[in-house]
Design a protein around this motif. Structure first.
Motif, PDB file in Angstrom:
ATOM      1  N   UNK A   4       0.844  -1.188   0.000  1.00  0.00           N
ATOM      2  CA  UNK A   4       0.000   0.000   0.000  1.00  0.00           C
ATOM      3  C   UNK A   4       0.877   1.235   0.000  1.00  0.00           C
ATOM      4  N   UNK A   5       0.617   2.130  -0.949  1.00  0.00           N
ATOM      5  CA  UNK A   5       1.383   3.359  -1.092  1.00  0.00           C
ATOM      6  C   UNK A   5       0.650   4.491  -0.358  1.00  0.00           C
ATOM      7  N   UNK A   6       1.080   4.768   0.858  1.00  0.00           N
ATOM      8  CA  UNK A   6       0.408   5.766   1.701  1.00  0.00           C
ATOM      9  C   UNK A   6       0.413   7.141   1.031  1.00  0.00           C
ATOM     10  N   UNK A   7       1.559   7.575   0.548  1.00  0.00           N
ATOM     11  CA  UNK A   7       1.656   8.922  -0.024  1.00  0.00           C
ATOM     12  C   UNK A   7       0.781   9.066  -1.267  1.00  0.00           C
ATOM     13  N   UNK A   8       0.727   8.026  -2.067  1.00  0.00           N
ATOM     14  CA  UNK A   8      -0.119   8.091  -3.269  1.00  0.00           C
ATOM     15  C   UNK A   8      -1.595   8.190  -2.876  1.00  0.00           C
ATOM     16  N   UNK A   9      -1.996   7.455  -1.835  1.00  0.00           N
ATOM     17  CA  UNK A   9      -3.383   7.498  -1.381  1.00  0.00           C
ATOM     18  C   UNK A   9      -3.744   8.887  -0.876  1.00  0.00           C
ATOM     19  N   UNK A  10      -2.842   9.508  -0.134  1.00  0.00           N
ATOM     20  CA  UNK A  10      -3.090  10.859   0.377  1.00  0.00           C
ATOM     21  C   UNK A  10      -3.206  11.846  -0.778  1.00  0.00           C
ATOM     22  N   UNK A  11      -2.314  11.749  -1.756  1.00  0.00           N
ATOM     23  CA  UNK A  11      -2.376  12.649  -2.923  1.00  0.00           C
ATOM     24  C   UNK A  11      -3.700  12.492  -3.661  1.00  0.00           C
ATOM     25  N   UNK A  12      -4.176  11.258  -3.775  1.00  0.00           N
ATOM     26  CA  UNK A  12      -5.456  11.015  -4.442  1.00  0.00           C
ATOM     27  C   UNK A  12      -6.593  11.663  -3.661  1.00  0.00           C
ATOM     28  N   UNK A  13      -6.582  11.502  -2.358  1.00  0.00           N
ATOM     29  CA  UNK A  13      -7.614  12.135  -1.544  1.00  0.00           C
ATOM     30  C   UNK A  13      -7.598  13.651  -1.710  1.00  0.00           C
ATOM     31  N   UNK A  14      -6.417  14.232  -1.686  1.00  0.00           N
ATOM     32  CA  UNK A  14      -6.306  15.688  -1.809  1.00  0.00           C
ATOM     33  C   UNK A  14      -6.840  16.165  -3.156  1.00  0.00           C
ATOM     34  N   UNK A  15      -6.537  15.432  -4.214  1.00  0.00           N
ATOM     35  CA  UNK A  15      -7.000  15.825  -5.544  1.00  0.00           C
ATOM     36  C   UNK A  15      -8.518  15.699  -5.661  1.00  0.00           C
ATOM     37  N   UNK A  16      -9.067  14.606  -5.169  1.00  0.00           N
ATOM     38  CA  UNK A  16     -10.509  14.393  -5.273  1.00  0.00           C
ATOM     39  C   UNK A  16     -11.278  15.345  -4.365  1.00  0.00           C
ATOM     40  N   UNK A  17     -10.713  15.664  -3.199  1.00  0.00           N
ATOM     41  CA  UNK A  17     -11.423  16.546  -2.273  1.00  0.00           C
ATOM     42  C   UNK A  17     -11.578  17.951  -2.846  1.00  0.00           C
ATOM     43  N   UNK A 120     -14.706   8.130   4.081  1.00  0.00           N
ATOM     44  CA  UNK A 120     -15.189   6.968   3.338  1.00  0.00           C
ATOM     45  C   UNK A 120     -16.555   7.203   2.699  1.00  0.00           C
ATOM     46  N   UNK A 121     -17.425   7.989   3.348  1.00  0.00           N
ATOM     47  CA  UNK A 121     -18.738   8.256   2.756  1.00  0.00           C
ATOM     48  C   UNK A 121     -18.603   9.054   1.464  1.00  0.00           C
ATOM     49  N   UNK A 122     -17.707  10.024   1.451  1.00  0.00           N
ATOM     50  CA  UNK A 122     -17.477  10.812   0.242  1.00  0.00           C
ATOM     51  C   UNK A 122     -16.818   9.961  -0.838  1.00  0.00           C
ATOM     52  N   UNK A 123     -15.862   9.151  -0.449  1.00  0.00           N
ATOM     53  CA  UNK A 123     -15.165   8.262  -1.379  1.00  0.00           C
ATOM     54  C   UNK A 123     -16.170   7.360  -2.108  1.00  0.00           C
ATOM     55  N   UNK A 124     -17.061   6.725  -1.356  1.00  0.00           N
ATOM     56  CA  UNK A 124     -18.039   5.813  -1.955  1.00  0.00           C
ATOM     57  C   UNK A 124     -19.005   6.578  -2.855  1.00  0.00           C
ATOM     58  N   UNK A 125     -19.435   7.755  -2.416  1.00  0.00           N
ATOM     59  CA  UNK A 125     -20.324   8.549  -3.251  1.00  0.00           C
ATOM     60  C   UNK A 125     -19.709   8.921  -4.581  1.00  0.00           C
ATOM     61  N   UNK A 126     -18.437   9.292  -4.552  1.00  0.00           N
ATOM     62  CA  UNK A 126     -17.736   9.626  -5.800  1.00  0.00           C
ATOM     63  C   UNK A 126     -17.637   8.422  -6.727  1.00  0.00           C
ATOM     64  N   UNK A 170     -25.630   9.208  23.797  1.00  0.00           N
ATOM     65  CA  UNK A 170     -25.114   8.646  22.536  1.00  0.00           C
ATOM     66  C   UNK A 170     -25.066   9.747  21.490  1.00  0.00           C
ATOM     67  N   UNK A 171     -23.907   9.987  20.926  1.00  0.00           N
ATOM     68  CA  UNK A 171     -23.759  11.013  19.894  1.00  0.00           C
ATOM     69  C   UNK A 171     -23.522  10.364  18.531  1.00  0.00           C
ATOM     70  N   UNK A 172     -24.138  10.939  17.516  1.00  0.00           N
ATOM     71  CA  UNK A 172     -23.885  10.541  16.132  1.00  0.00           C
ATOM     72  C   UNK A 172     -23.370  11.753  15.370  1.00  0.00           C
ATOM     73  N   UNK A 173     -22.309  11.554  14.625  1.00  0.00           N
ATOM     74  CA  UNK A 173     -21.695  12.630  13.842  1.00  0.00           C
ATOM     75  C   UNK A 173     -22.110  12.431  12.384  1.00  0.00           C
ATOM     76  N   UNK A 174     -23.132  13.171  11.994  1.00  0.00           N
ATOM     77  CA  UNK A 174     -23.700  13.059  10.643  1.00  0.00           C
ATOM     78  C   UNK A 174     -22.992  14.066   9.748  1.00  0.00           C
ATOM     79  N   UNK A 175     -22.520  13.607   8.591  1.00  0.00           N
ATOM     80  CA  UNK A 175     -21.791  14.524   7.709  1.00  0.00           C
ATOM     81  C   UNK A 175     -22.181  14.338   6.249  1.00  0.00           C
ATOM     82  N   UNK A 176     -21.960  15.396   5.506  1.00  0.00           N
ATOM     83  CA  UNK A 176     -22.149  15.334   4.055  1.00  0.00           C
ATOM     84  C   UNK A 176     -21.165  14.324   3.486  1.00  0.00           C
ATOM     85  N   UNK A 177     -21.678  13.398   2.710  1.00  0.00           N
ATOM     86  CA  UNK A 177     -20.803  12.495   1.974  1.00  0.00           C
ATOM     87  C   UNK A 177     -20.608  13.045   0.573  1.00  0.00           C
ATOM     88  N   UNK A 178     -21.644  12.881  -0.237  1.00  0.00           N
ATOM     89  CA  UNK A 178     -21.569  13.365  -1.620  1.00  0.00           C
ATOM     90  C   UNK A 178     -22.991  13.555  -2.140  1.00  0.00           C
TER      91      UNK A 178
END
Length: 224
Positions: A4-17, A120-126, A170-178
């Motif tokens: 697993x290429x950690x740096x490549x994964x981070x770069x991909x996240x940054x580009x997609x975000x 992960x929610x945004x990743x799956x939506x994309x 009990x707390x739930x953290x609801x966030x925008x995915x996509x």
């Protein structure tokens, strides 16, 4: 298990975000009367296997229609901030086994409330081109503030999440995915909360099925 290429994964996240944050202001509003099917996805581990399950629910009646599970060896170890690379593939496999496509997907995890705005929610939506909502049990990223009684989370210049308390303590953290606005994401989650549950129904069921499936994998590994 592949390298697993950690740096490549981070770069991909940054580009997609960057793309997602540019689109966020124009995510379409939701007409609840047009929502028919909602899915929830969760994963559990046991006996060296990863069990990802998807549950399909009728939105209006909150009735379970189907569930599927996909079992595999975890592709990579857990890496903070990169959960999508570990769990999104098994979720997508499970979702594609469902008899019908959901209108909205609830994901056990974060969306834009992520250090690089690509949980992960945004990743799956994309990947699927579907509206997704992150529903997490713990905070990850962003600044909490109270506005008109709502506990909102700001991240990356966007009001990206809201903290709900469906059960006292009990707390739930609801966030925008996509492809969904925060107000609509919260409406969907609240509608799917049922008495006595700590999670919206599709995620409650996905959590149960994934744990049962992983437990079977653990038992099978012990018998070898």
């Amino acid at each position: 298990m592949s390298l697993f290429d950690y740096r490549r994964a981070v770069r991909l996240q940054e580009a997609l975000s960057r793309r997602v944050l540019e689109e966020a202001a124009s995510f379409p509003g939701l007409d609840p009367s047009r929502v028919r099917l909602v899915a929830g996805v969760d994963a559990a581990y046991g006996g060296g296997v990863q069990a990802g399950c998807a549950v399909l629910v009728d939105y209006a009646s909150s009735t379970q229609l189907a569930y599927t599970c996909h079992v595999r060896e975890p592709p990579i170890p857990y890496v903070p901030g990169l959960l999508a690379f570990r769990e999104a593939p098994v979720y997508i496999k499970a979702l594609r086994k469902l008899p019908e496509n959901p209108d909205i997907i609830l994901v056990d995890g974060h969306g834009l409330t992520h250090p690089r705005a690509l949980g992960i929610a945004t990743h799956i939506g994309l990947v699927l081109g579907k509206p997704t909502i992150g529903v997490a049990k713990n905070p990850l990223y962003g600044e909490e503030k109270t506005v008109n009684g709502r506990r909102l989370i700001t991240a990356h210049g966007v009001t990206a999440g809201e903290i709900l308390e469906p059960v006292k303590g009990v707390k739930l953290y609801v966030s925008i995915g996509y492809l969904i606005r925060l107000e609509d994401a919260v409406t969907v989650v609240k509608h799917l909360m049922k008495p006595g549950l700590k999670l919206p129904l599709p995620l409650h069921l996905a959590d149960k099925y994934s744990k049962n499936t992983a437990r079977q994998g653990y038992i099978a590994s012990k018998k070898k």
